[in-house]
Motif scaffolding. Structure first.
Motif, short mmCIF file in Angstrom:
data_model
loop_
_atom_site.label_atom_id
_atom_site.label_comp_id
_atom_site.label_asym_id
_atom_site.label_seq_id
_atom_site.Cartn_x
_atom_site.Cartn_y
_atom_site.Cartn_z
N ASP A 190 0.82 -1.26 0.10
CA ASP A 190 0.01 -0.02 -0.13
C ASP A 190 0.85 1.04 -0.06
N ASP A 191 1.92 1.24 0.83
CA ASP A 191 3.13 2.34 0.73
C ASP A 191 3.48 2.67 -0.53
N ARG B 296 2.20 1.90 -3.52
CA ARG B 296 1.16 2.27 -4.42
C ARG B 296 0.83 3.84 -3.91
N GLU B 297 0.80 4.26 -2.67
CA GLU B 297 0.77 5.63 -2.52
C GLU B 297 1.99 6.41 -2.97
N TRP B 298 3.08 6.08 -2.91
CA TRP B 298 4.16 6.76 -3.23
C TRP B 298 4.24 6.86 -4.72
N GLN C 236 1.41 6.74 -6.66
CA GLN C 236 0.48 7.93 -6.93
C GLN C 236 0.98 9.25 -6.77
N ASP C 237 1.59 9.56 -5.60
CA ASP C 237 2.12 10.75 -5.37
C ASP C 237 2.85 11.30 -6.45
#
Length: 160
Positions: A52-53, A55-57, A59-60
């Motif tokens: 999840d981290d 993926r968030e990175w 996306q950011d």
């Protein structure tokens, strides 16, 4: 008979302690299995959190690149003159040649004497912010700080 009773009592005590030991042993084995399951679940959760981290990175990063492209496009549009004006012949200051200025460079103080564009509204320019002025350099107009000459923007090709 005493020997027989003693042997029977010893056998009863031995089987009882074996039964207790085996129950305790079974319970400890069950706890060990449960601990291993808990460890496995913890590792799964950790891997899921890491995924999840990541993926968030990603996306950011994608959002940052998108914002940067939008800002770059907006900056480029503002840099090009939409219309060209006739303002007479340009001669550079003594000791200087016509050159292309870019963001972040320092404009020499000799440019701020006779090359300031005071009638900016006649050329379709907005009023400069406080502490800045427009300076003509060749066919371009440069928005520079009055105090230090720091170039903030270049409007290329404003003049013929």
């Amino acid at each position: 008979m005493n020997k027989f009773a003693t042997a029977a009592l010893a056998a009863v005590i031995a089987t009882g302690s074996i039964g207790v030991a085996s129950a305790a042993d079974a319970q400890s084995r069950y706890e060990q299995r449960q601990d291993r399951r808990d460890d496995r679940n913890d590792r799964r959760e950790w891997r899921q959190d890491n995924r999840d981290d990541r993926r968030e990175w990603r996306q950011d990063n994608r959002d940052d690149r998108r914002e940067y492209r939008q800002q770059a496009r907006a900056y480029d549009r503002w840099q090009r003159a939409e219309r060209r004006y006739n303002a007479g012949r340009y001669t550079p200051p003594r000791g200087y040649q016509v050159r292309q200025w870019s963001y972040g460079q320092r404009l020499p103080s000799s440019y701020s004497q006779g090359y300031v564009v005071n009638n900016y509204s006649a050329y379709g320019l907005r009023a400069p912010p406080r502490g800045y002025h427009y300076v003509r350099s060749g066919n371009d107009v440069v928005l520079a700080a009055v105090a230090g000459g720091l170039v903030t923007a270049v409007i290329a090709g404003l003049f013929n």
